[in-house]
Scaffold this active site. Sequence first.
Site, PDB file in Angstrom:
ATOM      1  N   GLY A   1       0.808  -1.217   0.000  1.00  0.00           N
ATOM      2  CA  GLY A   1       0.000   0.000   0.000  1.00  0.00           C
ATOM      3  C   GLY A   1       0.841   1.267   0.000  1.00  0.00           C
TER       4      GLY A   1
ATOM      5  N   ALA B   1      -8.891   1.845   6.091  1.00  0.00           N
ATOM      6  CA  ALA B   1      -7.731   1.521   5.243  1.00  0.00           C
ATOM      7  C   ALA B   1      -7.188   0.145   5.610  1.00  0.00           C
ATOM      8  CB  ALA B   1      -6.647   2.581   5.430  1.00  0.00           C
TER       9      ALA B   1
ATOM     10  N   GLY C   1      -2.333  -4.477   9.187  1.00  0.00           N
ATOM     11  CA  GLY C   1      -3.757  -4.805   9.208  1.00  0.00           C
ATOM     12  C   GLY C   1      -4.660  -3.697   8.716  1.00  0.00           C
TER      13      GLY C   1
ATOM     14  N   ALA D   1      -7.205   0.020   9.636  1.00  0.00           N
ATOM     15  CA  ALA D   1      -7.403   1.220  10.457  1.00  0.00           C
ATOM     16  C   ALA D   1      -8.795   1.770  10.158  1.00  0.00           C
ATOM     17  CB  ALA D   1      -6.333   2.258  10.137  1.00  0.00           C
TER      18      ALA D   1
ATOM     19  N   CYS E   1      -3.747   6.992   0.602  1.00  0.00           N
ATOM     20  CA  CYS E   1      -3.449   5.788  -0.203  1.00  0.00           C
ATOM     21  C   CYS E   1      -3.031   6.127  -1.625  1.00  0.00           C
ATOM     22  CB  CYS E   1      -4.643   4.833  -0.206  1.00  0.00           C
ATOM     23  SG  CYS E   1      -5.080   4.304   1.449  1.00  0.00           S
TER      24      CYS E   1
END
EC number: 2.3.1.181
Length: 233
Positions: free
Chosen positions: A90, A160, A173, A175, A191
């Site tokens: 990401g 996200a 992981g 958020a 992002c």
Amino acid sequence: MNKEVILQDLGLKDYKETWDYQEQIFKEILDIKIKNRREDAQLVTPNHFLFVEHPHVYTLGKSGDMSNLLVDEKQLKEKNATFYKINRGGDITYHGPGQIVGYPILDLDNFFTDIHKYLRFLEEMVILTLAEYGLKAERSKGETGVWLDVGTPFSRKICALGVRASRWVTMHGFALNVNANLGYFDLMIPCGIKDKAVTSLNVEIGQKEVSMEEVKEKLLKHFAILFEAEFTR
């Protein structure tokens, strides 16, 4: 296959400290898997799930573009924020108070060996949780995370996602914005996606503050069902 998941709520904790802690757990699980393979042992690998809230911080993933952070070091200090380049997938992400961050550190050999399915399950956990607050959240094609009003000019991101995996062990992981200060998202291109807004649960349901503990319990309930997992504290 061990489907027991050790749950820890770390409270408000520095990003780097939490990252180091994740790496420690991640390495411990990998070491067990390597030992099992080399020595033909059958040691059980543990699974962990960390909840945490971070002080204001921006993190950039491996494939991220530094230009998506719109402020310099001096401006970050003025905003009491920090910045880290990290080893997840990401682009750029913000974490801060009022946001529930979840780090499942799982051995997917205990569940299913499919990273795509893993990501979709994390999204589904959030989608099902938001549905309990009357929100129709969904996926956006080609974009990870959870969104509202996809396909309209009002599309906005509420959660996200970014993970790392090695030998089917996961870290990092999701958020989820619950009572987040959305002003901090203006300091980056979320992002790396331009012209897309960001939102928070409290804004969407018109409440000054939503119970973080209540949201966590709902997330855990849906995670346990999707992954057929059992939490131990």
